[in-house]
Design an enzyme around this catalytic site. Structure first.
Site: not given
Length: 777
Positions: A75, A485
């Site tokens: 992404d 993350d």
């Protein structure tokens, strides 16, 4: 140009010198240099400090005619090709530069089964211009991604937007490979190329541009875009070599009209009769032997959500629909949609599907060997809904951080929107998750009640967003990283993925610092996860072990500004922390207590002098601040001419008291401000701008060149009109560019540092390609 933090939320969220010799080399850099207005060259080699994965693999695509040819899209981190010999992924988009950083968000990928050398990427990260000013593009290669040409598009695509795991949106006609179709979001409809992707035009006869918007109230925002036209699927039986395929199916984000068909090569279209309604089609697969079209559907765009869905089978000879959901949406046991969908091309009655998302206890893979009439689960639930009987085990030794310092039984994954069985090998399959790729080589053992041996298959694929980097002058580790993350890591071997920081465990680590004169003392701040609540951790043994803070500043809502939220004094006795939601505060007891500083705005970035323990520095809105009492109080200096907006980074120089380098500014016309690189030698009382630096973004320091007394200086900047990674060995009088146009890594404006123990070595952050480091050849 600062991109927004890219992942938004992904999960609920050496002996370095010796190890380097064994790492795979990405490619040597014939890097050009800018010095005194002239271009010169110096060779560098760049590699990743390996994490192995770390981001959302949105698509895995096998070529349908050549065994072993497979690609992955991500992404924000570009695209990769798998090397079948080493089983490592080769990055294909490192050539994308700063000005087109949005082209690393790949919404779709197509590999040509007629001419396997041809590869296409649909590129564009966001639909909001303020997040990504570039329009989308089709990137085309005729040599499997070694070189590229670009076809500009007149719209945006959203490679890191809701629905990015759907598709593939970009497809090649299997009978006439000059023809490509592209499903576009935002109401732009269906587009077609008839010249190998050199140009595209809208298919004006296609009747439905879609209407599903994840959140209609989020006008012009991240969730406010129409998902549009989703996927094109060919019935290649209806064409022959050199002639366009006659029958093709198109899925649309419209819960009342999800599927259309053309039987005249796209000239006209009809709504397929009898189709199901109420859900969004995520993946469609056509069985060219039986003539069946399979659809996996969900109630939302994904990838973070989805509570209901079904799997459908269309007999295209009779237009008969059959719901074949492993758990139908009408069941009380269905709390998920479906997404990842694949069939075994060697045995087309065998298919697999995954839940779009199922956070607790885990996502589920389902498998059928009778065309969806019956299914088995990869794990069965006990009476409490927890994982019980499992048909798999997982080897995650290649990426031990995948437990997030929690359960010793790792999840199968989340956001599992691409599940693919190798078209030439029924035993080989892979699937992408929000953090890695898993795969197995004994898949059919599932059908004999055996154990499928899953393992990490993301080696070479590095998709972390790097927020901060430090390289202490002593200790076992040359590099510490703070990542989005996945927390961050202490790297002792650049060729091996380490474990994540613990005690506390963070889901993201925006800032790190070490005490220059006592480098065994290291501090970090981040977003707590895995049951932790503290946002601060400290190590007194060089990062071997960590201790969470005993308290936090009152009102704290987050860890603070990326890369500059925390600073530790040169002697390690005082910490200054600038968290979100609370005053900038200091502690002299390792975080047991905190006291608000005086004279400094909340949220101001902070740094420490690397020689004098009493000095700290800060900045806010064009004003530079100095503390001479160990961070207890700050006062504005007389410095003028600094930027008032944009991406701002500053650092003090090791071994030189009061020596500060400042990079920042913005080129956005709406916020006019200086944009460059400055230096102060009087503790921030005044700054002098480097005239050669057109745009300065981040700066760091490493071991001095042989015979030099001043540290080597590294920056990601534009110098003499050239954007790149630069080094200066003479305090900024001359600069040499150490990367080249094949190794640009898109946006590199978060963090950079040299190695204080290895001359010439540089570490720099990327926004989706992980931690890069370079050494002179």
């Amino acid at each position: 140009m600062t991109p927004v933090p890219h992942h938004l939320s992904r999960r609920g969220l050496l002996a370095a010198g010796a190890a380097a010799a064994t790492l795979p080399v990405l490619a040597p850099s014939a890097a050009s240099a800018a010095a005194d207005g002239k271009v010169r060259r110096t060779p560098y080699t760049f590699r990743n400090a390996e994490v192995v994965g770390g981001g959302f693999v949105t698509g895995i695509v096998f070529n349908q005619s050549e065994p072993g040819l497979v690609y992955a899209r991500t992404d924000i981190g570009g695209a990769y090709r798998l090397d079948p010999a080493s089983r490592r992924w080769i990055p294909l988009t490192d050539w994308i530069g700063w000005d087109k950083y949005g082209h690393t968000g790949i919404i779709s990928l197509a590999t040509d089964e007629t001419d396997p050398d041809r590869l296409y990427l649909a590129a564009g990260t966001y639909t909001m211009p303020e997040w990504d000013p570039s329009l989308a593009a089709i990137l085309r290669s005729t040599d499997r991604g070694r070189t590229w040409k670009t076809t500009p598009l007149p719209f945006r695509l959203g490679g890191n937007m809701p629905g990015r795991g759907i598709g593939e949106r970009l497809v090649i006609d299997p009978n006439r490979n000059r023809i490509l179709y592209l499903g576009v979001r935002g109401g732009h409809g269906l587009w077609r190329s008839t010249d190998h992707g050199k140009s595209f035009a809208k298919v004006t006869s296609f009747p439905n541009p879609g209407n599903f918007v994840p959140d209609p109230s989020d006008v012009d925002g991240y969730n406010g875009d129409n998902l549009g036209v989703l996927q094109v699927v060919f019935d290649k039986r209806t064409g022959r070599a050199g002639r366009a395929t006659r029958t093709l199916y198109v899925t649309v984000a419209d819960k009342d009209n999800i599927l259309y068909r053309s039987t005249d090569a796209g000239a006209s279209w009809e709504r397929v009769p009898g189709q199901p309604t109420g859900f969004i089609p995520h993946h469609a697969v056509f069985d060219h032997v039986g003539g069946y079209l399979y659809l996996a559907t969900s109630d939302t765009a994904g990838p973070y959500d989805g509570a209901k869905g079904d799997v459908w089978k269309l007999d295209t000879a009779t237009d008969t629909w059959t719901r074949i959901s492993p758990v139908p949406s009408t069941s009380d046991e269905n709390h998920f949609g479906y997404s990842g969908l694949t069939i075994d091309r060697q045995n087309p009655d065998t298919l697999m599907v995954s839940t779009q998302i199922k956070w607790h206890p885990d996502c589920i893979l389902f498998r059928s060997t009778d065309g969806g009439a019956s299914w088995t689960r990869v794990w069965d639930a006990d009476e409490n809904g927890e994982r019980a009987t499992q048909r798999y085990d997982i080897d995650m030794s290649a990426a031990p951080w995948l437990t997030w310092n929690g359960s010793s039984t790792p999840k199968l994954g989340w956001m599992m929107e691409s599940v693919q069985i190798d078209p030439f090998d029924s035993d080989h399959f892979m699937y992408g998750t929000g953090a890695t790729i898993y795969g197995a080589d004994n898949l059919t053992d599932w059908d004999r009640d055996g154990t499928v041996h899953l393992s990490v298959r993301a080696q070479g694929l590095e998709e972390t967003a790097v927020m901060c980097l430090i390289s202490p002058p002593a200790g076992r580790s040359h590099l510490f990283s703070g990542l989005g993350d996945v927390g961050g890591f202490r790297h002792t071997d650049f060729g091996k993925a380490p474990k994540m920081y613990d005690s506390p465990t963070f889901g993201g680590t925006p800032a790190l610092d070490y005490a220059e004169l006592a480098p065994h003392i290291i501090v970090r701040v981040g977003h707590p996860t895995s049951g932790w609540t503290q946002h601060f951790g400290i190590s007194t043994d060089g990062g071997e072990t960590w201790t969470p803070s005993g308290s936090e500043p009152a009102g704290l809502t987050g860890p603070g500004t990326e890369d500059q939220a925390v600073a530790v004094s040169a002697d390690g006795r005082r910490v200054v922390w600038s968290p979100a939601g609370a005053p900038v505060s200091w502690s002299d007891d390792h975080g047991a207590t905190w006291t608000a500083v005086k004279g400094l705005p909340s949220g101001a970035p902070v740094r420490s002098d690397r020689v004098n323990p009493a000095k700290f520095y800060a900045y806010d809105s064009g004003v530079f601040y100095l503390s001479t009492d160990g961070g207890k109080s700050f006062a504005a200096t007389a410095a003028t001419g600094l930027p008032t907006a944009g991406n701002v980074r500053f650092k003090a120089v090791p071994g030189h008291e009061g020596d500060i380098w400042f990079a920042g500014g913005t080129d956005k016309p709406a916020t006019p401000t200086p944009y460059g690189l400055w230096r102060s030698t009087d503790s921030g009382a005044s700054f002098t701008r480097f005239k050669a630096v057109d745009e300065g973004d981040v700066v760091g320091f490493g071991k001095a060149a042989p015979g030099a007394k001043y540290p080597a200086v590294y920056t990601s900047s534009k110098i003499h009109g050239v954007r790149g990674i630069f080094r200066s060995d003479d305090a900024g009088r001359r600069w040499v560019r150490i990367n080249d146009d094949r190794h640009q890594y898109a946006w590199t404006g978060s963090s950079i540092t040299g190695d204080p123990r290895v001359y010439g070595r540089v570490y720099f952050a990327t926004n989706g390609r992980g931690v890069m480091y370079g050494d002179p050849k």
